[in-house]
Design an enzyme around this catalytic site. Structure first.
Site, PDB file in Angstrom:
ATOM      1  N   GLU A 151       0.833  -1.200   0.000  1.00  0.00           N
ATOM      2  CA  GLU A 151       0.000   0.000   0.000  1.00  0.00           C
ATOM      3  C   GLU A 151       0.875   1.260   0.000  1.00  0.00           C
ATOM      4  O   GLU A 151       0.638   2.191  -0.778  1.00  0.00           O
ATOM      5  CB  GLU A 151      -0.909  -0.025   1.225  1.00  0.00           C
ATOM      6  N   GLY A 203      -8.204   4.851   7.420  1.00  0.00           N
ATOM      7  CA  GLY A 203      -8.967   4.690   8.641  1.00  0.00           C
ATOM      8  C   GLY A 203      -8.311   3.767   9.640  1.00  0.00           C
ATOM      9  O   GLY A 203      -8.443   3.958  10.855  1.00  0.00           O
ATOM     10  N   ALA A 204      -7.588   2.742   9.160  1.00  0.00           N
ATOM     11  CA  ALA A 204      -7.034   1.733  10.071  1.00  0.00           C
ATOM     12  C   ALA A 204      -5.516   1.675  10.071  1.00  0.00           C
ATOM     13  O   ALA A 204      -4.928   1.090  10.977  1.00  0.00           O
ATOM     14  CB  ALA A 204      -7.588   0.355   9.717  1.00  0.00           C
ATOM     15  N   SER A 205      -4.861   2.232   9.078  1.00  0.00           N
ATOM     16  CA  SER A 205      -3.386   2.167   9.050  1.00  0.00           C
ATOM     17  C   SER A 205      -2.834   3.443   8.437  1.00  0.00           C
ATOM     18  O   SER A 205      -3.552   4.235   7.813  1.00  0.00           O
ATOM     19  CB  SER A 205      -2.921   0.955   8.240  1.00  0.00           C
ATOM     20  N   THR A 206      -1.543   3.624   8.618  1.00  0.00           N
ATOM     21  CA  THR A 206      -0.857   4.758   7.996  1.00  0.00           C
ATOM     22  C   THR A 206       0.480   4.272   7.465  1.00  0.00           C
ATOM     23  O   THR A 206       1.084   3.350   8.029  1.00  0.00           O
ATOM     24  CB  THR A 206      -0.664   5.915   8.996  1.00  0.00           C
ATOM     25  N   GLN A 207       0.931   4.865   6.361  1.00  0.00           N
ATOM     26  CA  GLN A 207       2.161   4.431   5.685  1.00  0.00           C
ATOM     27  C   GLN A 207       3.091   5.611   5.433  1.00  0.00           C
ATOM     28  O   GLN A 207       2.625   6.721   5.134  1.00  0.00           O
ATOM     29  CB  GLN A 207       1.844   3.776   4.343  1.00  0.00           C
TER      30      GLN A 207
END
Length: 546
Positions: free
Chosen positions: A188, A226-230
């Protein structure tokens, strides 16, 4: 007398070439040569024009579903059939939103219905003759990654039903398990990096929609869902990246190595859930369900069910271990039917401290440089584009009004002012998500914390971040980068000649013959001209007189 006239005519004889090809002194073989040459040239030029301008551009189409934690987005892309060093120059032509797949946990057999409306729209944007060659991909992100960890059976059924739905449409979907799957957080992040640099013009191509003047230096990507960050970028020494923290790509004939890491449970929604859980646990007792919320505006009370806070993968299960040091909150003594009332306090200092408690900045780091939770990260380098929730948070603070950049001090001041504001002041603020108004203080504080204390942005390098949502109509995110990378495996499709090969060959031969004939006519005309130039009078010897 007659004999004298005969003698006089015999005395002089005019030697003349035959008058074949000469009319009134005009050598018409030149005319025939010119006509033949004109036919030949006109024929060759016509074939060339038809080949160059008569070819219709051949477009290849592709569909990518971004199955996120809050919603599913479908993007329809196309590109001219020819590619640049094996990779396509892709454009977004349509988008569509649907329900998040992870929300079908309790009714997984209905998950396919989420895609039907968007697939029907795709059929309207893609020519029917191109359906079979249009590849469909679905990448499920953090929402499904969490569901797969907490309820693998439901996750498996959802993916099966989704694949069956896509297969019921006339698009290219020959490898369902690979074309519709849960993608990793690193994928992602990497594909978001591809999208950013494609638009920035740093990959060797110049798209129509471009972020800025191209430079040879690639840009980093900051994405928060909403649930993860990269976070993904090219460090100063990419060759020294440790195993598990790098990704390799080949795009437009060039190899790239990037640092990338995805933080599950650090998306904006799951971050809020963990914040609520922390507040409850810090003030826990057996009877009190009224919770002081320093990030909430004074005068507002938000009621949240117990299950919504604690019955989720980021607050219960293995993913809670990374965030809290425990796989499950000790909630056995709590009433699962209770509701928590979060009472706003408008206290910016306490809010900042509570937000920072979601990050472990003191965990042991086995590398020279780490971000938080013991995760390796080299020093940030180059320019960055921050999008998705990063953009939405600063947009709410009116920091993006006509600008993509602003100072760190401006950001801090805006968060402080917001977090010290009462509900009467906050509830009138402009937003498309009025239900989020009581929580914007926490969310903006969360973004500020992860960018500064987490990733290492400070006053000296803050200007390297540009906050942006779209490039014209194209969304910034991983889907476009995924399609660009996938185009490496899709065969090129060049425009077909408007003339059948046999017809074109015969015409070329014909016009070549006219060229040969024109040369022959010209040669014969030259011989005629020489003969005429040599024409003259020649005296014949006398045979005496009679």
């Amino acid at each position: 007398m007659e004999q004298d006239e005969v003698s006089e005519q015999s005395a002089v004889n005019v030697k003349q070439k035959p008058d074949v090809g000469v009319i009134s002194g005009c050598n018409y073989w030149w005319l025939l040569a010119a006509v033949s040459l004109f036919i030949s040239a006109a024929g060759f030029v016509t074939i060339g024009v038809v080949e160059v301008f008569g070819k219709k551009d051949v477009y290849v189409y592709g569909i990518v579903f971004d199955a996120g934690s809050t919603h599913t987005s479908m993007y329809v892309y196309n590109w001219k059939g020819g590619k640049v060093n094996g990779t396509a120059e892709v454009s977004q032509i349509h988008s569509c939103k649907a329900t998040a797949l992870s929300k079908y946990e309790t009714r997984p057999l209905h998950a396919g219905n989420a895609l039907a409306g968007c697939l029907n729209q795709a059929m309207q944007w893609i020519p029917s003759e191109d359906y079979m060659n249009t590849q469909v991909y679905l990448g499920a992100t953090a929402g499904m990654r969490l569901l797969n960890a907490s309820n693998p059976d439901a996750s498996k059924i959802i993916l099966h039903v989704v694949r069956e739905k896509i297969m019921s449409y006339p698009f290219g979907f020959s490898n369902p398990n690979k074309q519709a799957r849960i993608i990793s957080g690193e994928e992602e992040g990497t594909f978001s990096w591809v999208t950013v640099n494609y638009f920035a013009g740093t990959l060797g191509v110049k798209p129509v929609d471009q972020l800025a003047a191209p430079t040879p230096i690639t840009h980093g990507a900051l994405d928060m869902g909403g649930a993860s960050t990269q976070i993904t970028f090219t460090p100063e020494k990419p060759e020294s990246l440790p195993s598990g923290y790098s990704n390799q790509l080949r795009l437009y004939g060039v190899n790239h190595t990037v640092y990338t890491h995805s933080y599950l449970c650090y998306g904006i929604n799951e971050g809020l859930r963990r914040f609520q859980a922390n507040l409850v646990m810090d003030q826990r007792n057996t009877t009190n369900t009224t919770i002081a919320n320093p990030c909430g505006p004074k005068g507002v009370v938000e009621t949240v069910p117990h299950d919504e806070v604690f019955e989720a993968p980021c607050t219960k299960g293995p993913h809670a271990l990374e965030a809290f040091g425990s796989e499950i909150y000790p909630t056995s003594y709590m009433d699962s039917n209770s509701n928590y009332s979060f009472v706003g306090e408008s206290d910016s200092e306490k809010c900042e401290q509570q937000t920072q408690n979601l990050f472990n900045f003191t965990q042991r780091c086995d590398f020279p440089s780490c971000s938080f939770n013991g995760v390796y990260q080299p020093a940030v380098a180059g320019d960055f584009y921050a999008f998705s929730s990063y953009f939405y948070q600063v947009q709410f603070l009116n920091l993006t009004d006509g600008n993509e950049t602003f100072s760190l001090e401006q950001f801090r001041n805006a968060v402080t002012v917001l977090c010290n504001s009462s509900w009467d002041e906050v509830k009138t603020m402009k937003t498309d998500y009025s239900a989020a108004l009581p929580w914007y203080c926490f969310e903006t504080s969360f973004v500020l914390t992860i960018l500064t204390r987490g990733y290492g942005f400070n006053a000296s390098n803050w200007d390297s971040i540009s906050f942006k949502e779209k490039v014209n109509s194209a969304s910034l995110g991983w889907a476009l980068g995924f399609m660009i990378n996938a185009s490496n495996l899709i065969p090129a499709d060049y425009p077909e000649s408007p003339l059948p090969i046999l017809t074109m060959v015969l015409l070329l031969i014909l016009f070549f013959l006219f060229l040969v004939i024109s040369v022959g006519f010209a040669y014969y005309a030259i011989q005629i001209r020489k003969a005429l130039q040599n024409q003259g009078y020649e005296r014949i010897g006398s045979y005496g007189t009679v």
